[in-house]
Design a protein around this motif. Structure first.
Motif, mmCIF file in Angstrom:
data_model
loop_
_atom_site.group_PDB
_atom_site.id
_atom_site.type_symbol
_atom_site.label_atom_id
_atom_site.label_comp_id
_atom_site.label_asym_id
_atom_site.label_seq_id
_atom_site.Cartn_x
_atom_site.Cartn_y
_atom_site.Cartn_z
ATOM 1 N N UNK A 1 0.832 -1.205 0.000
ATOM 2 C CA UNK A 1 0.000 0.000 0.000
ATOM 3 C C UNK A 1 0.871 1.262 0.000
ATOM 4 N N UNK A 2 1.899 1.275 0.839
ATOM 5 C CA UNK A 2 2.796 2.433 0.912
ATOM 6 C C UNK A 2 3.527 2.629 -0.414
ATOM 7 N N UNK A 3 4.070 1.538 -0.972
ATOM 8 C CA UNK A 3 4.791 1.648 -2.244
ATOM 9 C C UNK A 3 3.866 2.067 -3.381
ATOM 10 N N UNK A 4 2.635 1.606 -3.370
ATOM 11 C CA UNK A 4 1.672 1.999 -4.408
ATOM 12 C C UNK A 4 1.431 3.502 -4.369
ATOM 13 N N UNK A 5 1.234 4.043 -3.178
ATOM 14 C CA UNK A 5 1.021 5.496 -3.042
ATOM 15 C C UNK A 5 2.274 6.261 -3.458
ATOM 16 N N UNK A 6 3.426 5.832 -2.952
ATOM 17 C CA UNK A 6 4.670 6.532 -3.283
ATOM 18 C C UNK A 6 4.967 6.471 -4.779
ATOM 19 N N UNK A 7 4.830 5.288 -5.378
ATOM 20 C CA UNK A 7 5.137 5.134 -6.809
ATOM 21 C C UNK A 7 4.185 5.937 -7.682
ATOM 22 N N UNK A 8 3.007 6.210 -7.186
ATOM 23 C CA UNK A 8 2.064 7.044 -7.937
ATOM 24 C C UNK A 8 2.439 8.511 -7.927
ATOM 25 N N UNK A 9 3.335 8.897 -7.020
ATOM 26 C CA UNK A 9 3.688 10.306 -6.870
ATOM 27 C C UNK A 9 5.173 10.621 -7.021
ATOM 28 N N UNK A 10 6.008 9.588 -6.918
ATOM 29 C CA UNK A 10 7.452 9.796 -6.929
ATOM 30 C C UNK A 10 8.155 8.713 -7.730
ATOM 31 N N UNK A 11 9.374 9.002 -8.117
ATOM 32 C CA UNK A 11 10.241 7.988 -8.724
ATOM 33 C C UNK A 11 10.961 7.279 -7.590
ATOM 34 N N UNK A 12 10.949 5.952 -7.610
ATOM 35 C CA UNK A 12 11.547 5.180 -6.531
ATOM 36 C C UNK A 12 12.744 4.382 -7.025
ATOM 37 N N UNK A 13 13.719 4.241 -6.149
ATOM 38 C CA UNK A 13 14.913 3.445 -6.451
ATOM 39 C C UNK A 13 15.378 2.789 -5.161
#
Length: 179
Positions: A83-95
């Motif tokens: 859930x956290x990664x889904x929200x973050x990936x919808x708003x930010x680039x993750x690495x």
């Protein structure tokens, strides 16, 4: 242990006691991962654990190989990670920047079904620099074509993560697993 037909019950040792002893040695030896290979670290962990618990076996090599295989293809997640990664990936680039081993990182992320959230996965073993060396952070910034001012780094180690990103002037968010 089961895969190598070693019974803790026959030795009068509970699983909790075994795990406590193993985790103590495993943590100790993994801090030396720059010196030893994963199989050597795991084998040393089992040797020390079994010696302390007075368990006799000639299957230490089998134990370490079995452990590494299981470890590489298992993904144990903390609650709400997807859930956290889904929200973050919808708003930010993750690495991801990790001091782990190439043979473990991607298979574990795939087992946890989270690899698709990350644009880059930078593994220290693959590039020759480990946290807290600034080079690993510069490498990730270059791969993502970002400046330090455009990034916030979330890490669980003050010694490796915080010490590294402060050298590169990246903002840091401490993820304290224990609290």
């Amino acid at each position: 242990m089961e895969a190598c037909t070693i019974s803790l019950d026959l030795n009068g040792i509970s699983e909790n006691v075994f795990l406590q002893v193993f985790e103590t040695y495993n943590s100790k030896y993994w801090r030396q991962r720059e010196i030893f290979s994963p199989s050597e670290l795991i084998e040393m962990s089992y040797q020390s654990t079994l010696a302390q618990l007075d368990i006799q076996t000639d299957k230490i090599s089998n134990l370490s190989q079995s452990f590494w295989q299981i470890f590489n293809y298992s993904g144990v997640m903390e609650p709400d990670v997807n859930e956290v990664l889904t929200v973050l990936a919808g708003n930010y680039r993750l690495a991801v920047i990790t001091n782990g081993f190439v043979s473990a990182q991607l298979p574990r992320m795939q087992a946890a079904r989270i690899e698709h959230f990350f644009e880059e996965i930078v593994v220290s073993e693959a590039i020759g620099f480990a946290k807290p060396s600034p080079e690993i952070f510069h490498h990730a910034l270059s791969r993502l074509n970002l400046t330090p001012a455009e990034v916030i780094y979330v890490g669980d180690s003050l010694k490796h993560d915080y010490a590294g990103v402060t050298q590169v002037k990246i903002d840091f968010c401490y993820y304290n697993r224990k609290n």
